[in-house]
Design an enzyme around this catalytic site. Structure first.
Site, short mmCIF file in Angstrom:
data_model
loop_
_atom_site.label_atom_id
_atom_site.label_comp_id
_atom_site.label_asym_id
_atom_site.label_seq_id
_atom_site.Cartn_x
_atom_site.Cartn_y
_atom_site.Cartn_z
N ASN A 93 0.85 -1.19 0.00
CA ASN A 93 0.00 0.00 0.00
C ASN A 93 0.87 1.23 0.00
O ASN A 93 1.95 1.23 0.60
CB ASN A 93 -0.83 0.05 1.30
CG ASN A 93 -2.11 -0.75 1.22
OD1 ASN A 93 -2.57 -1.11 0.14
ND2 ASN A 93 -2.71 -1.01 2.37
N ALA A 119 -6.29 -10.81 2.13
CA ALA A 119 -5.70 -11.92 2.86
C ALA A 119 -5.67 -11.56 4.34
O ALA A 119 -5.57 -10.39 4.70
CB ALA A 119 -4.29 -12.19 2.36
N LYS A 174 -5.17 3.19 -6.50
CA LYS A 174 -5.17 2.47 -5.22
C LYS A 174 -4.89 3.45 -4.07
O LYS A 174 -5.46 3.33 -2.99
CB LYS A 174 -4.11 1.36 -5.25
CG LYS A 174 -4.00 0.52 -3.98
CD LYS A 174 -5.18 -0.42 -3.79
CE LYS A 174 -5.25 -1.12 -2.44
NZ LYS A 174 -4.17 -2.00 -2.12
N ASN A 178 -7.00 4.09 -0.65
CA ASN A 178 -6.39 4.03 0.68
C ASN A 178 -6.49 5.36 1.43
O ASN A 178 -6.62 5.36 2.66
CB ASN A 178 -4.93 3.57 0.59
CG ASN A 178 -4.80 2.11 0.21
OD1 ASN A 178 -3.98 1.73 -0.62
ND2 ASN A 178 -5.60 1.25 0.81
N SER A 244 -6.08 -2.34 6.79
CA SER A 244 -4.76 -2.55 7.38
C SER A 244 -4.45 -1.46 8.41
O SER A 244 -3.87 -1.74 9.47
CB SER A 244 -3.69 -2.57 6.28
OG SER A 244 -3.85 -1.47 5.43
N GLU A 256 0.92 3.04 7.81
CA GLU A 256 1.48 3.42 6.50
C GLU A 256 1.08 4.85 6.11
O GLU A 256 1.18 5.21 4.95
CB GLU A 256 0.97 2.45 5.44
CG GLU A 256 1.41 1.02 5.67
CD GLU A 256 0.62 0.01 4.86
OE1 GLU A 256 1.24 -0.81 4.16
OE2 GLU A 256 -0.62 0.05 4.90
O1 PAF Z 1 -5.24 -1.42 3.24
C1 PAF Z 1 -6.24 -2.14 3.09
O2 PAF Z 1 -6.82 -2.68 4.06
C2 PAF Z 1 -6.73 -2.41 1.67
O3 PAF Z 1 -5.85 -1.80 0.78
C3 PAF Z 1 -8.17 -1.94 1.41
C4 PAF Z 1 -8.39 -1.92 -0.10
C5 PAF Z 1 -8.44 -0.57 1.98
C6 PAF Z 1 -9.17 -2.94 1.89
O4 PAF Z 1 -9.23 -3.09 3.28
#
Ligand code: PAF
Length: 296
Positions: A93, A119, A174, A178, A244, A256
């Protein structure tokens, strides 16, 4: 191929297992000091050699799945062992790490990747694939342009994989996802799906408008309506997920944020674009991090 996965967390372990199932010689480089790493996935247990210098030296491909803020420190010690022809593929990310890899490994082909697979690793040796996704890969330096064949290799092991001729477009898309989902779910400690509630819609539109303005200034093609629909779709598709950053804040780990919202702020500053809504989220997360940093 001889493949080394640096950072066998949830996504790293998922790729390690899929590539091993497909017949590749896969090793990992993780934090644990044991010479082997074992991971339970479905009915089976998978074993990988761990932290072996020979696995670094002989790798055809190194897949780097550590968190963005760990990338530079991971390579400080490992860079000397890496063959100048080994393909480096970064999958994490956030943005802003590739510059240091280009400097540290000037001859290696570098490929960037972004994936929407979900995951989850509830225990250090247990893995679940929580959401079917797709992966985009693309060149990040001149040598990386010769690595389009990797798309077929990865597609065979874990579809869908697409080669993106301008991978930074996919990475920005992406990043936009995020910038919206991660800080909000971390601050409110809620699953991603809660962001579909009406009370979040105003802040989400302001966040997307700011990200869109910076993307346009970076010459990344963007349509706010389409980006909004895309982010809504991710919120729905991952509604049960804890993002995350949500998990990092819950466990009081470093997040992050510097490579997600922080990266956006640095690009906004360069273009003289005001991004107050993103700035507020950035400071909120940094303040949380500082609270537990000061306790250590
Ligand atoms: O960071 C994450 O958790 C993932 O990139 C996302 C797409 C936000 C899904 O939880």
């Amino acid at each position: 191929m001889n493949i080394l996965v640096i950072g066998p967390g949830a996504i790293g372990s998922l790729w390690a297992i899929k590539l091993q199932q497909d017949g590749h010689q896969v090793a990992v480089f993780g934090r644990q000091t044991e010479s082997h790493y074992q991971c339970q996935f479905g009915e089976h247990s998978y074993t990988f050699s761990n932290r072996q210098i020979n696995d670094i030296k002989h790798a055809d491909l190194i897949l780097v799945t550590v968190k963005a803020w760990q990338v530079t420190s991971a390579f400080d010690s490992l860079a000397r062992q890496i063959d100048p022809d080994t393909i480096m593929m970064l999958m994490h990310n956030g943005m802003g790490t590739v510059e240091s890899i280009r400097t540290l490994l000037p001859t290696n082909p570098i490929v960037l990747a972004t994936t929407t697979h979900g995951a989850f690793k509830p225990a250090p040796t247990q893995l679940f694939h929580t959401g079917q996704g797709e992966t985009f890969i693309g060149a990040a330096n001149e040598q990386g342009h010769r690595c389009q064949f990797l798309c077929d290799v990865l597609q065979h092991a874990f579809p869908e994989v697409h080669w993106h001729p301008q991978i930074e477009h996919a990475l920005w898309r992406k990043l936009a996802v995020n910038c919206v989902i991660n800080p909000l779910t971390a601050i409110h400690q809620c699953p991603n799906g809660n962001l579909a509630f009406p009370r979040y819609q105003a802040v989400i539109s302001r966040l997307i408008a700011e990200v869109g303005a910076v993307m346009a200034a970076e010459n990344i093609p963007v349509h706010l309506e389409e980006l909004t629909t895309h982010i809504d779709c991710v919120i729905t598709a991952t509604s049960e997920n804890k993002s995350s950053m949500h998990q990092d804040v819950y466990h009081r780990r470093k997040t992050e944020i510097d490579f997600i919202t922080g990266y956006l702020l640095s690009r906004a500053k360069k273009h003289g674009i005001a991004v107050p809504e993103n700035e507020a989220l950035y400071h909120h997360i940094r303040t949380l991090e500082q609270q537990w940093e000061s306790l250590i």
